[in-house]
Scaffold this active site. Structure first.
Site, mmCIF file in Angstrom:
data_model
loop_
_atom_site.group_PDB
_atom_site.id
_atom_site.type_symbol
_atom_site.label_atom_id
_atom_site.label_comp_id
_atom_site.label_asym_id
_atom_site.label_seq_id
_atom_site.Cartn_x
_atom_site.Cartn_y
_atom_site.Cartn_z
ATOM 1 N N TYR A 142 0.822 -1.212 0.000
ATOM 2 C CA TYR A 142 0.000 0.000 0.000
ATOM 3 C C TYR A 142 0.855 1.262 0.000
ATOM 4 C CZ TYR A 142 -4.123 -2.852 1.093
ATOM 5 O OH TYR A 142 -5.134 -3.769 1.053
ATOM 6 N N LYS A 189 3.660 -15.592 3.032
ATOM 7 C CA LYS A 189 3.691 -16.376 1.789
ATOM 8 C C LYS A 189 5.163 -16.610 1.447
ATOM 9 C CE LYS A 189 1.373 -18.372 -1.592
ATOM 10 N NZ LYS A 189 0.658 -19.643 -1.330
ATOM 11 N N ASP A 221 -2.838 -18.359 2.356
ATOM 12 C CA ASP A 221 -3.963 -19.083 1.765
ATOM 13 C C ASP A 221 -4.469 -20.184 2.702
ATOM 14 O OD1 ASP A 221 -1.395 -20.027 1.244
ATOM 15 O OD2 ASP A 221 -1.940 -21.029 -0.616
ATOM 16 N N ASP A 245 -5.381 -6.935 5.690
ATOM 17 C CA ASP A 245 -6.582 -6.237 5.229
ATOM 18 C C ASP A 245 -7.646 -7.246 4.798
ATOM 19 O OD1 ASP A 245 -8.358 -4.338 4.353
ATOM 20 O OD2 ASP A 245 -7.115 -3.585 2.724
ATOM 21 N N ASP A 249 -11.158 -8.865 7.286
ATOM 22 C CA ASP A 249 -12.539 -8.732 6.807
ATOM 23 C C ASP A 249 -13.213 -10.100 6.735
ATOM 24 O OD1 ASP A 249 -12.413 -6.030 6.663
ATOM 25 O OD2 ASP A 249 -12.808 -5.865 4.521
#
Length: 351
Positions: A142, A189, A221, A245, A249
């Protein structure tokens, strides 16, 4: 105690849910003999409309000189639907996090006994879930270099992390785990990304400083899958900005509604407290938005000041309201739905 709190209502349903958190906070302050000086300021689309900037200097000065920030939501469809927009509400949020040094986003996910059957997951999957994500908030993709080349036909976003950024977030994760179940999961990851390998080796090097904490390492994942299979197997999870992020959620709906989960963004000097949901522009002005997440964010704010009884008073009121069915339409399930302001009034009156 006298508290100076910056009040950033923002956009969409932000002002409506913030109003309820103010009511509840004022009720707590009256009950426990505190004084709150609310300091309103503009941010998001509302600030763009007023001054052309989503996080004006005046707003930053108010936030930086306050004891904490209570924040609503930002975002507006006219920016979401315009890829060419040069100024966006979300830029204000990123700028605020960076300028205030808010590097650790604390997002709990827990269940309410009265709402177990309202979750999209089976009761036996979620019962006992009580986990906390610590998401790194001021680094990663970001904030990395981004742009276009090849006459706009190719786009790039760079993901960059320093060891120091990982260490300060992981330190908070280890410390939080020590106060809870002493389990820490580093989400990365590392089989693909170099930044993830830096995360993993940095956390591994810190393990010896916290010998009581059981540390695990899982790919993002796999965590996304396990969150809907066995969320109650997790305690504290730490991860980078983008992964956090998305995963937070996903985790938020375990409780039954995104309108229930609070969060805190912490730095060295100040904390910002906000609901995890967005601005929900479709509901603006309809008095149907769930204010519970914002109210519980206020509880986290009081607890961050060391005022545990005050935070508990808010949590008890919220649990009582849920048990009695004093809820907005997202949780009414065909029963009576109360308005946003009605829920706020009930909570403040019952504190």
């Amino acid at each position: 105690m006298k508290l100076n709190i910056a009040l950033l209502a923002g956009d969409g349903i932000g002002p409506e849910v913030i109003d309820q958190a103010v009511k509840v906070s004022d009720a707590v302050a009256k009950k426990f003999n505190h004084e709150i000086n609310w300091r309103p300021a503009l941010t998001g689309a509302a600030a763009i409309d007023a001054v052309g900037e989503p996080y004006p200097d005046e707003t930053h000065e108010i936030c930086a000189s306050s004891d904490a920030v209570l924040f609503g939501a930002i975002g507006h469809p006219r920016f979401d639907n315009d890829p060419s927009a040069k100024v966006r509400p979300e830029q204000g949020l990123l700028k605020m996090r960076k300028k205030l040094g808010l590097f650790a986003n604390v997002r709990p996910t827990f269940t309410f006994p009265s709402l177990l059957d309202k979750s999209p997951l089976k009761r036996e999957r979620i019962e006992g879930t009580d986990l906390v994500f610590l998401r790194e908030l001021t680094g990663g993709i970001y904030f990395g270099e981004k742009g276009r080349r090849d006459e706009g036909e190719t786009a790039f976003d760079n993901c960059v992390y320093t060891r120091a950024e990982v260490q300060r977030l992981a330190k908070k994760g280890f410390e939080l785990a020590m106060t809870r179940g002493k389990k820490l999961c580093c989400v990365d990851k590392a089989n693909v990304l170099e930044t993830s390998r830096l995360w993993r080796e940095t956390v591994q090097a810190m393990e010896k400083e916290y010998p009581e904490v059981e540390v695990s390492y899982e790919f993002v994942d796999a965590v996304a899958m396990r969150l809907v299979q066995w969320p109650n197997s997790y305690d504290v999870l730490i991860t980078e900005n983008l992964f956090g992020d998305i995963l937070t959620d996903e985790a938020s709906v375990i409780s039954g509604s995104m309108g229930l989960m609070p969060s805190a963004s912490l730095g060295s000097n100040i904390g910002l407290f906000e609901p995890i949901h967005g601005s929900y522009p479709q509901a603006t002005g309809l008095n149907i938005a769930n204010p519970m997440a914002t109210v519980l964010s206020a509880a986290m704010m009081f607890e961050n000041f060391g005022l545990q009884e005050e935070g508990k008073a808010i949590r008890d009121a919220v649990n009582s309201a849920l048990n009695k069915g004093i809820v907005t339409e997202d949780l009414a399930d065909g029963g009576k739905a109360f308005g946003t302001s009605e829920v706020g009034d009930w909570l403040s009156q019952n504190i």
